[in-house]
Design an enzyme around this catalytic site. Structure first.
Site, mmCIF file in Angstrom:
data_model
loop_
_atom_site.group_PDB
_atom_site.id
_atom_site.type_symbol
_atom_site.label_atom_id
_atom_site.label_comp_id
_atom_site.label_asym_id
_atom_site.label_seq_id
_atom_site.Cartn_x
_atom_site.Cartn_y
_atom_site.Cartn_z
ATOM 1 N N ARG A 296 108.659 115.714 -16.213
ATOM 2 C CA ARG A 296 107.804 116.323 -15.196
ATOM 3 C C ARG A 296 108.255 117.735 -14.847
ATOM 4 O O ARG A 296 107.431 118.630 -14.659
ATOM 5 C CB ARG A 296 107.782 115.436 -13.947
ATOM 6 C CG ARG A 296 106.944 114.195 -14.145
ATOM 7 C CD ARG A 296 107.053 113.180 -13.035
ATOM 8 N NE ARG A 296 106.122 112.088 -13.264
ATOM 9 C CZ ARG A 296 106.085 110.953 -12.575
ATOM 10 N NH1 ARG A 296 106.950 110.776 -11.573
ATOM 11 N NH2 ARG A 296 105.209 110.016 -12.862
ATOM 12 N N TYR A 440 99.127 114.994 -18.014
ATOM 13 C CA TYR A 440 100.119 114.036 -18.489
ATOM 14 C C TYR A 440 101.389 114.033 -17.641
ATOM 15 O O TYR A 440 101.580 114.879 -16.806
ATOM 16 C CB TYR A 440 100.401 114.173 -19.978
ATOM 17 C CG TYR A 440 101.010 115.416 -20.561
ATOM 18 C CD1 TYR A 440 101.160 115.500 -21.939
ATOM 19 C CD2 TYR A 440 101.445 116.507 -19.798
ATOM 20 C CE1 TYR A 440 101.719 116.616 -22.542
ATOM 21 C CE2 TYR A 440 102.002 117.613 -20.387
ATOM 22 C CZ TYR A 440 102.142 117.664 -21.764
ATOM 23 O OH TYR A 440 102.700 118.770 -22.352
ATOM 24 N N GLU A 441 102.213 113.008 -17.866
ATOM 25 C CA GLU A 441 103.391 112.723 -17.033
ATOM 26 C C GLU A 441 103.020 112.451 -15.578
ATOM 27 O O GLU A 441 103.770 112.741 -14.651
ATOM 28 C CB GLU A 441 104.414 113.870 -17.101
ATOM 29 C CG GLU A 441 104.779 114.313 -18.505
ATOM 30 C CD GLU A 441 105.267 113.175 -19.392
ATOM 31 O OE1 GLU A 441 105.675 112.128 -18.864
ATOM 32 O OE2 GLU A 441 105.221 113.323 -20.611
ATOM 33 N N GLY A 442 101.837 111.877 -15.386
ATOM 34 C CA GLY A 442 101.359 111.570 -14.038
ATOM 35 C C GLY A 442 100.431 112.665 -13.561
ATOM 36 O O GLY A 442 100.867 113.787 -13.295
#
Length: 596
Positions: A296, A440-442
């Protein structure tokens, strides 16, 4: 054809003058990275970025990756050779332990290098970034045997790494995953299931791919508490490190995407694939989040890196594109028209992108250095404070910085006019590639929710109060500095808005949590703006000190003007975010679902 020039001077200013990294040269790793070594590393990384990686960027986007009938995938032409150079040069293991083949330099240095590599060719750098993330997870939770077996070849670029979380029916809600793990008599597990959106999940650049896979052991508790982490190599690895037969992992397809075409986003099918437990049973999410949190922060860096290269090309175009005349006179009467840089709104656009890029770069390196120091310290209080800081700022760096980084690429594209919409200029690729960073990655809405619902109230708000306290300390310490008066005043106003917003959110949450959550994205952006304002104050202070010491370079004068632009024109937006947070969320949460 786009161009890229690595901002080495900017990075040196941050490391040497703003962060004063040499004050830590008595600590492990830092002692191995004095100024001359840092200069050599940054200079060579710049050469690789400009001469090797960037020339492959547009071609990789145009050609993309190819999946063959047997399930194998070919990376774009030239990617394998370039990745090999990164491995052979030690770039993948720049900050990894020497005992596994790394160079054990501060991750702050590898962050700066990672920006260059992401600016020049994000799709290619993703292979390295994911490999580093998988190595981090293995070093933190893997057995010594796993570390020795996998990590050295991953750091050498002979093998890559991936992380496998998402499934067709579950993304953020990992408790819904269906991939199962069956224990075998020899202590291994058979992994069966389907994972989607796996970046670098299959490729022909390296001998092997080390997949880190979340799965549920048969009989494990339901939900997220029953998820474990496994290492599942594409090809099985013998005890002596040689490669054995192919594992039962196959690429069912690769996604046709908006951007990052040079990196294959795969559907991976596991059919009784052989895997080994990493860490403890049912603690897989905890182990994987070591990799996720690093990713992140890396995604925030990616967005800033793409905004940087987009800015560079837009600035070049604005100085070359002849169109019309300056208002009221001809700025270049010897030419048929003036370059569009003469127009105030063009300069405003460029200044806004640059102000974000430089502030975001400072925040990322500031955060990396903080983590480096705490990691190498025996001070328990410092480690706790750093964990609080990282918990608070990770969703902000991932969420707010990617929102603004993407906006930077769009603004840069706008300066090209219609030429920004066609492939030849390259401006549209930066926009398409940057868009994934918000997803992406949340996705960013999840980052905002995490910030307000989890990170803000944790330990009775200890992290946010410590951050506000740090701002107050800087303001008090520099309140009497005449050369910093405007900067300190601007930061003080923004910090006041942050305090008010924090108090308001906590009060709203006590009455109705949804009322507070409705303002989560505004709060994330508010914390982000204040963080960038803090960085700009640090940069202005460092620049003023160098000027007072006799440095009259154009670089420092430009730094001050850009900082002034940010503090006067962008930072006051904290008041808008405060206003939105203060009104609560009734106009959002009370609207029935069927009204949309």
């Amino acid at each position: 054809m786009t161009v890229y020039r690595a901002p080495v001077r900017e990075m040196q200013f941050l490391l040497d003058d703003v962060l004063k990294i040499d004050r830590y040269d008595n600590m492990p790793s830092f002692s191995e990275a004095p100024r001359d070594v840092r200069t050599a590393i940054l200079s060579e990384a710049a050469r690789l970025s400009e001469e090797i990686l960037h020339p492959l960027n547009a071609r990789g986007d145009l050609d993309g990756c190819t999946r063959h009938p047997d399930g194998s995938v070919s990376a774009p032409k030239g990617f394998g050779d370039a990745f090999g150079q990164l491995g052979e040069g030690g770039w993948i293991g720049l900050s990894a332990p020497t005992q596994y083949g790394g160079q054990d330099l501060p991750s702050t240095i590898s962050c700066a290098v990672g920006e260059m590599f992401s600016s020049s060719n994000m799709a290619l750098e993703m292979f390295s970034g994911l490999t580093r993330g998988a190595v981090t997870a293995l070093l933190a939770h893997g057995s010594e045997e796993q570390k020795k077996l996998y990590v050295p070849k991953m750091l050498a670029g002979r093998w890559t790494g991936t992380m496998n979380l998402t499934e067709p029916q579950c993304g953020t809600d990992l408790g819904m995953m269906r991939t199962k793990a069956s224990v075998q008599a020899d202590g291994t597990y058979h992994i069966t299931g389907t994972k989607i959106f796996i970046s670098g999940g299959e490729q022909d650049m390296t001998e092997n791919i080390v997949h880190l896979v979340l799965a549920r052991i048969e009989g494990a508790p339901s939900g997220i508490k029953g998820v474990s982490l496994f290492v599942v190599p594409k090809r099985l690895v013998n005890q002596d490190g040689t490669l054995g037969q192919k594992n039962s992992v196959s690429c069912g397809s690769i996604e046709h995407k908006m951007g990052i075409h040079g990196n294959p986003t795969c559907v991976l099918n596991f059919e009784n694939a052989v895997g080994w437990l990493v860490g403890r049973e049912n603690k897989g999410v905890e182990a994987m989040f070591v990799m996720m949190n690093e990713a992140r922060l890396g995604v925030g860096l990616q967005a800033m890196a793409l905004s940087e290269i987009a800015y560079q090309n837009a600035a070049n175009y604005a100085k070359e594109r002849l169109q019309g005349r300056a208002i009221g006179f001809a700025a270049h009467p010897d030419k048929p028209a003036d370059p569009i840089i003469v127009h105030p709104d063009v300069r405003r656009t460029l200044q806004q992108i640059r102000a974000f890029n430089e502030g975001a770069r400072a925040l990322i390196l500031f955060t990396a250095l903080r983590n480096d120091v705490a990691h190498r310290s025996n001070d328990a209080a410092l480690k706790e404070a750093t964990e609080d800081y990282l918990g608070l700022l990770t969703p902000v760096i991932k969420g707010a910085l990617t929102d603004w980084g993407f906006a930077g690429t769009v603004s840069a594209q706008q300066l090209f006019g219609g030429h920004g919409f066609i492939v030849e200029t390259g401006a549209e690729q930066f926009v398409r590639d940057a868009r994934i960073t918000m997803l992406y990655e949340g996705a960013n809405g999840i980052q905002a929710l995490d910030l307000v619902a989890r990170k803000l109230p944790r330990n009775n708000g200890r992290a946010i109060q410590a951050f506000i306290g740090e701002l107050d300390h800087f303001i008090e310490e520099n309140a009497k500095q005449v050369s910093l008066a405007r900067a300190v005043s601007a930061l003080q106003d923004a910090a006041s808005d942050l305090k008010s917003a924090t108090d308001k959110l906590l009060k709203l949450a006590m009455k109705d949590p949804n009322d507070a959550i409705a303002g989560s994205t505004d709060f994330m952006h508010l914390v982000g703006l204040v963080s960038l304002g803090y960085m700009w104050c640090l940069m202005i202070k460092a620049a003023q000190e160098k000027i007072e010491a006799g440095d009259t370079s154009k670089y420092l004068a430009t730094k001050l003007s850009t900082g002034s632009f940010f503090l006067e024109r962008i930072l006051p937006e904290t008041a808008l975010y405060l206003r939105r947070i203060s009104i609560g969320g009734k106009d959002i949460v009370d609207v029935p679902a069927d009204a949309f």
